[in-house]
Design an enzyme around this catalytic site. Structure first.
Site, mmCIF file in Angstrom:
data_model
loop_
_atom_site.group_PDB
_atom_site.id
_atom_site.type_symbol
_atom_site.label_atom_id
_atom_site.label_comp_id
_atom_site.label_asym_id
_atom_site.label_seq_id
_atom_site.Cartn_x
_atom_site.Cartn_y
_atom_site.Cartn_z
ATOM 1 N N TYR A 10 -65.728 3.284 -25.914
ATOM 2 C CA TYR A 10 -64.531 3.996 -26.384
ATOM 3 C C TYR A 10 -63.776 3.186 -27.444
ATOM 4 O O TYR A 10 -63.574 3.631 -28.568
ATOM 5 C CB TYR A 10 -63.643 4.300 -25.169
ATOM 6 N N LEU A 32 -75.303 0.398 -23.381
ATOM 7 C CA LEU A 32 -75.212 1.858 -23.173
ATOM 8 C C LEU A 32 -74.924 2.216 -21.718
ATOM 9 O O LEU A 32 -75.190 3.332 -21.295
ATOM 10 C CB LEU A 32 -76.489 2.570 -23.659
ATOM 11 N N ASN A 34 -72.062 2.662 -20.376
ATOM 12 C CA ASN A 34 -70.966 3.633 -20.284
ATOM 13 C C ASN A 34 -70.782 4.334 -21.639
ATOM 14 O O ASN A 34 -69.663 4.626 -22.042
ATOM 15 C CB ASN A 34 -69.686 2.902 -19.840
ATOM 16 N N LEU A 82 -66.937 -4.390 -18.209
ATOM 17 C CA LEU A 82 -66.664 -3.319 -17.239
ATOM 18 C C LEU A 82 -65.149 -3.173 -17.127
ATOM 19 O O LEU A 82 -64.427 -4.164 -17.174
ATOM 20 C CB LEU A 82 -67.282 -3.679 -15.885
ATOM 21 N N SER A 123 -56.221 -7.490 -21.927
ATOM 22 C CA SER A 123 -55.432 -6.369 -21.400
ATOM 23 C C SER A 123 -54.036 -6.832 -21.022
ATOM 24 O O SER A 123 -53.849 -7.972 -20.578
ATOM 25 C CB SER A 123 -56.147 -5.846 -20.156
ATOM 26 N N TYR A 148 -60.841 -6.742 -11.906
ATOM 27 C CA TYR A 148 -60.923 -6.425 -13.342
ATOM 28 C C TYR A 148 -59.893 -7.258 -14.108
ATOM 29 O O TYR A 148 -60.214 -7.952 -15.078
ATOM 30 C CB TYR A 148 -60.690 -4.914 -13.578
ATOM 31 N N LYS A 152 -60.289 -10.588 -16.839
ATOM 32 C CA LYS A 152 -59.723 -10.703 -18.195
ATOM 33 C C LYS A 152 -58.912 -12.001 -18.307
ATOM 34 O O LYS A 152 -59.007 -12.732 -19.306
ATOM 35 C CB LYS A 152 -58.834 -9.495 -18.513
ATOM 36 N N ASN A 178 -51.935 0.747 -23.304
ATOM 37 C CA ASN A 178 -52.738 1.875 -22.800
ATOM 38 C C ASN A 178 -53.297 2.706 -23.963
ATOM 39 O O ASN A 178 -52.614 3.612 -24.447
ATOM 40 C CB ASN A 178 -51.901 2.750 -21.863
ATOM 41 N N ASN A 198 -58.192 7.228 -15.399
ATOM 42 C CA ASN A 198 -57.011 7.046 -16.255
ATOM 43 C C ASN A 198 -56.320 8.378 -16.533
ATOM 44 O O ASN A 198 -56.921 9.446 -16.470
ATOM 45 C CB ASN A 198 -57.409 6.354 -17.560
ATOM 46 N N ASP A 293 -50.245 0.038 -8.637
ATOM 47 C CA ASP A 293 -49.533 0.440 -9.859
ATOM 48 C C ASP A 293 -48.204 -0.302 -10.004
ATOM 49 O O ASP A 293 -47.504 -0.535 -9.026
ATOM 50 C CB ASP A 293 -49.253 1.955 -9.850
HETATM 51 C C1 WQD Z 1 -51.245 5.419 -16.169
HETATM 52 C C2 WQD Z 1 -50.193 6.048 -15.287
HETATM 53 C C3 WQD Z 1 -50.771 6.142 -12.942
HETATM 54 C C4 WQD Z 1 -54.046 8.959 -13.233
HETATM 55 C C5 WQD Z 1 -55.251 0.853 -16.328
HETATM 56 C C6 WQD Z 1 -55.648 -0.598 -16.206
HETATM 57 C C7 WQD Z 1 -55.508 -1.279 -17.538
HETATM 58 C C8 WQD Z 1 -56.322 -0.585 -18.563
HETATM 59 C C9 WQD Z 1 -55.998 0.881 -18.620
HETATM 60 C C10 WQD Z 1 -58.694 -0.599 -18.899
HETATM 61 C C11 WQD Z 1 -50.007 5.303 -13.962
HETATM 62 C C12 WQD Z 1 -50.618 7.528 -13.521
HETATM 63 C C13 WQD Z 1 -52.999 8.129 -13.554
HETATM 64 C C14 WQD Z 1 -53.778 10.145 -12.478
HETATM 65 C C15 WQD Z 1 -51.446 9.578 -12.462
HETATM 66 N N1 WQD Z 1 -57.679 -0.815 -18.220
HETATM 67 N N2 WQD Z 1 -51.713 8.434 -13.165
HETATM 68 N N3 WQD Z 1 -52.476 10.416 -12.140
HETATM 69 O O1 WQD Z 1 -53.016 1.998 -14.577
HETATM 70 O O2 WQD Z 1 -51.561 1.732 -16.641
HETATM 71 O O3 WQD Z 1 -53.875 0.921 -16.672
HETATM 72 O O4 WQD Z 1 -56.048 1.462 -17.326
HETATM 73 O O5 WQD Z 1 -59.499 -0.386 -19.472
HETATM 74 O O6 WQD Z 1 -55.881 -2.597 -17.419
HETATM 75 O O7 WQD Z 1 -54.836 -1.222 -15.258
HETATM 76 O O8 WQD Z 1 -53.490 3.349 -16.702
HETATM 77 O O9 WQD Z 1 -54.150 5.657 -17.210
HETATM 78 O O10 WQD Z 1 -54.813 4.654 -14.969
HETATM 79 O O11 WQD Z 1 -52.431 5.213 -15.406
HETATM 80 O O12 WQD Z 1 -50.283 9.876 -12.097
HETATM 81 O O13 WQD Z 1 -54.669 10.925 -12.136
HETATM 82 O O14 WQD Z 1 -50.638 7.367 -14.909
HETATM 83 O O15 WQD Z 1 -50.216 6.087 -11.652
HETATM 84 O O16 WQD Z 1 -48.647 5.346 -13.674
HETATM 85 P P1 WQD Z 1 -52.903 1.978 -16.043
HETATM 86 P P2 WQD Z 1 -53.819 4.757 -16.075
#
Ligand code: WQD
Length: 333
Positions: A10, A32, A34, A82, A123, A148, A152, A178, A198, A293
């Site tokens: 991505y 490949l 992911n 990963l 991150s 994870y 990092k 993000n 995510n 979270d």
């Molecule tokens: C964002 C907000 C959830 C899904 C993580 C990793 C970070 C990076 C990105 C890697 C949060 C809320 C989410 C859902 C929801 N990693 N949410 N319903 O947790 O900030 O970061 O991903 O590549 O290192 O920690 O991102 O997109 O998972 O969540 O309410 O179905 O959305 O609780 O508040 P996050 P996220």
């Protein structure tokens, strides 16, 4: 030539597009696991440039040696790894192996080839649970809530130690907030396998009718509307940050930069912004908090602006429109 590990993923695919468009030649190393090989063709269609693609693992030292012998690599951008937080809790050894040992193998191969310029995908999670926003590069690393995140943080530390041991190394650590959105061409984006973890891919799959509803994890956080706040940035802005960070490698030493917008946006605001941009409703329901979270965090984006001349330019509206265009591209395949 620049070597991008994870260059069909991505983030990596968007980085490769920005590098090619800025006039660099690029080699990709990707296993490949992911992503798909067709991403290479799509990158070539977007940019009208060719890419040298190597299918393999970043821990494969012989393959790395071949790549360094075949091409005059000026610098490496290390995006391979990963990245599923929940999966890392279940399978920590796989995460430390791919992310920590992967970085060690890559740095060894680089040192043998006398290529000592590296950009590393890190991150915001390394700031840990104790940090208060905005997160600033002068803050130390804190306690991470997942293997994870720890992987990092460990790689950051090992790169700092490597830089101290040999002053010829130039290492730039980019701490992503993000990243969301997709390339405006609609031809590359995030394609999570299975049910997304995510928020952004979850929202777009609910809007597309692939998933029935979004669960909003937590409505009682100490934030203005009770839902979690994050710093969402467009993946194309993030990718441009890598291209602009290349110049930081011209001076040896180790540098850290946040790549974020500096603005916090709540989960509820994200849902509203998506519907406003696409006119498509996103059915959602509140659910209990997701373990691990953090209530709210966003970047101080000042250092990258000051030293790299980089800032995020794309607004939430564009992130939503581009995500939705990409969702439609996936649906048509
Ligand atoms: C964002 C907000 C959830 C899904 C993580 C990793 C970070 C990076 C990105 C890697 C949060 C809320 C989410 C859902 C929801 N990693 N949410 N319903 O947790 O900030 O970061 O991903 O590549 O290192 O920690 O991102 O997109 O998972 O969540 O309410 O179905 O959305 O609780 O508040 P996050 P996220």
């Amino acid at each position: 030539m620049i070597l991008v590990t994870g260059g069909t993923g991505y983030i990596g695919s968007h980085v490769v597009v920005e590098l090619l468009q800025a006039g660099h030649r690029v080699a990709i190393l990707d296993d490949l696991s992911n992503s798909e090989v067709s991403v290479v063709e799509r990158i070539e269609q977007i940019t009208h440039q060719r890419v040298a693609f190597y299918h393999g693992d970043v821990r494969d030292v012989e393959l790395l040696a071949t790549i360094f012998q075949t091409h005059a690599i000026e610098a490496v951008i290390h995006c391979a790894g990963l990245k599923a937080v929940g999966e890392s809790v279940v399978n920590p050894l796989a995460y430390y192996d791919a992310n920590v040992y992967g970085a060690i193998a890559l740095c060894r191969a680089m040192a043998s080839a006398n290529v000592k310029r590296l950009i590393f995908s890190s991150s915001a999670t390394v700031y840990g649970v104790e940090a208060t926003p905005p997160y600033c590069e002068t803050m130390g690393r804190g306690s991470c809530t997942s293997p994870y995140g720890s992987s990092k943080a460990m790689v950051e530390k090992l790169l700092e130690d490597l830089g101290s041991s040999d002053p010829e190394w130039s290492v730039t650590i980019l701490r992503y907030f993000n990243p969301i959105g997709a390339h405006p061409s609609g031809m590359i984006g995030e394609s999570p396998q299975g049910i997304p973890n995510n928020l952004m891919p979850y929202i777009s799959q609910v809007a597309a009718g692939v998933l029935p509803e979004l669960l909003v994890y937590g409505s009682d956080y100490p934030t203005p509307d009770g839902t979690c706040v994050r710093d969402y940035l467009h993946v194309v802005d993030l990718a441009k940050g890598h291209q602009m960070a290349l110049k930081s490698l011209l001076q040896p030493g180790i540098k850290h930069y946040n790549l974020g917008t500096g603005q916090g946006v709540s989960v509820k605001q994200m849902i509203e912004a998506f519907t406003q941009a696409t006119q498509v409703p996103v059915p959602y329901r509140f659910a209990p908090r997701r373990s691990g979270d953090i209530a709210a965090f966003w970047a101080s984006a000042e250092k990258a602006r000051r030293e790299l001349g980089w800032q995020a330019n794309k607004h939430l509206h564009e992130m939503m429109v581009d995500t939705w265009r990409w969702q439609q591209y996936i649906a048509q395949r």
